[in-house]
Design a protein around this motif. Structure first.
Motif, mmCIF file in Angstrom:
data_model
loop_
_atom_site.group_PDB
_atom_site.id
_atom_site.type_symbol
_atom_site.label_atom_id
_atom_site.label_comp_id
_atom_site.label_asym_id
_atom_site.label_seq_id
_atom_site.Cartn_x
_atom_site.Cartn_y
_atom_site.Cartn_z
ATOM 1 N N GLU A 132 43.134 -1.344 -55.015
ATOM 2 C CA GLU A 132 42.854 -1.163 -53.593
ATOM 3 C C GLU A 132 42.471 -2.517 -53.033
ATOM 4 O OE1 GLU A 132 39.454 1.199 -52.674
ATOM 5 O OE2 GLU A 132 38.065 -0.167 -53.660
ATOM 6 N N ASN A 171 42.573 -8.308 -44.551
ATOM 7 C CA ASN A 171 42.337 -7.469 -43.373
ATOM 8 C C ASN A 171 41.877 -6.056 -43.712
ATOM 9 O OD1 ASN A 171 43.197 -9.663 -41.752
ATOM 10 N ND2 ASN A 171 45.328 -9.058 -42.107
ATOM 11 N N THR A 172 41.266 -5.904 -44.882
ATOM 12 C CA THR A 172 40.594 -4.650 -45.224
ATOM 13 C C THR A 172 39.165 -4.985 -45.662
ATOM 14 O OG1 THR A 172 41.016 -4.556 -47.604
ATOM 15 C CG2 THR A 172 42.792 -3.791 -46.165
ATOM 16 N N ARG A 173 38.385 -3.940 -45.913
ATOM 17 C CA ARG A 173 36.996 -4.158 -46.343
ATOM 18 C C ARG A 173 36.918 -4.834 -47.697
ATOM 19 N NH1 ARG A 173 35.213 1.955 -44.893
ATOM 20 N NH2 ARG A 173 35.666 1.772 -42.676
ATOM 21 N N GLU A 220 48.121 -9.264 -47.685
ATOM 22 C CA GLU A 220 47.791 -7.880 -47.372
ATOM 23 C C GLU A 220 48.135 -6.992 -48.567
ATOM 24 O OE1 GLU A 220 49.171 -6.768 -43.486
ATOM 25 O OE2 GLU A 220 47.655 -8.078 -42.584
ATOM 26 N N HIS A 221 47.573 -5.787 -48.533
ATOM 27 C CA HIS A 221 47.659 -4.886 -49.684
ATOM 28 C C HIS A 221 49.086 -4.733 -50.220
ATOM 29 C CE1 HIS A 221 46.628 -1.520 -52.284
ATOM 30 N NE2 HIS A 221 47.706 -0.930 -51.817
ATOM 31 N N LEU A 260 36.254 -3.605 -40.473
ATOM 32 C CA LEU A 260 37.546 -3.660 -41.153
ATOM 33 C C LEU A 260 37.861 -2.305 -41.777
ATOM 34 C CD1 LEU A 260 37.228 -7.114 -42.922
ATOM 35 C CD2 LEU A 260 38.860 -6.511 -41.142
ATOM 36 N N PRO A 261 39.131 -1.924 -41.768
ATOM 37 C CA PRO A 261 39.489 -0.615 -42.314
ATOM 38 C C PRO A 261 39.452 -0.603 -43.843
ATOM 39 C CG PRO A 261 41.456 -1.801 -41.696
ATOM 40 C CD PRO A 261 40.284 -2.656 -41.270
ATOM 41 N N SER A 273 41.114 0.147 -47.512
ATOM 42 C CA SER A 273 42.478 -0.139 -47.973
ATOM 43 C C SER A 273 43.120 1.107 -48.545
ATOM 44 C CB SER A 273 42.419 -1.201 -49.056
ATOM 45 O OG SER A 273 43.664 -1.308 -49.705
#
Lengths: 98, 15
Positions: free
Chosen positions: A25, A29-31, A70-71, B7-8, B10
Motif C-alpha cells: 500500500e 500523494n497518499t498518507r 504514485e501507487h 492526503l487520501p 492508498s
C-alpha cells in the motif's frame, strides 16, 4: 550504514515461485508516501526468501527509487521487475522505519 | 491544534 538511509537493508528475492507474493500500500500523494508491505503470502517468492517482513517500506527496486512514484507506478515497477527474464531475482532496498 | 493531513489512503495491490 549510509548517511541518507542508515537503517536500510538490501534484500535479494530469488524468483523461486511463480508469484512474488506481497501486497503493498502507499505511494506518492497518499498518507503512506512510499510503498509499505502489508501482506506476504505463504509460498510466494518473497515468503520463500525469508528476509522481507510486513511493515517494511520499499525504498528501491533493482536500484530504482520509488520516491515520488504514485501507487500504480510503484506497483507496475515491482511487477515488471518480477516478470522480466533478464534477472532471476529482484533486489529490494527496504527499511523498517516509516 | 495541529492540522490533520488530508492526503487520501492508498489502495492496496497484490503482486
Amino acid at each position: 550504514p549510509g548517511l541518507l538511509e542508515p537503517t536500510s537493508t538490501l534484500v535479494r528475492v530469488a524468483k523461486s515461485a511463480s508469484t512474488l507474493g506481497i501486497a503493498i500500500e502507499g505511494g506518492a500523494n497518499t498518507r503512506q508516501p512510499l510503498p509499505r508491505i502489508v501482506t506476504i503470502q505463504r509460498g510466494g517468492s518473497a515468503h520463500n526468501c525469508g528476509q522481507l517482513k510486513v511493515g517494511q517500506i520499499i525504498l528501491e527496486v533493482n536500484g530504482v527509487s520509488l520516491r515520488g512514484r504514485e501507487h500504480r507506478d510503484a506497483a507496475r515497477l515491482i511487477a515488471e521487475a518480477f516478470k522480466t527474464k533478464e534477472r532471476d531475482h529482484v533486489d529490494f532496498l527496504v527499511t523498517d522505519f516509516n | 491544534r495541529e492540522k490533520r493531513l488530508t492526503l487520501p489512503p492508498s489502495e492496496i495491490t497484490l503482486l
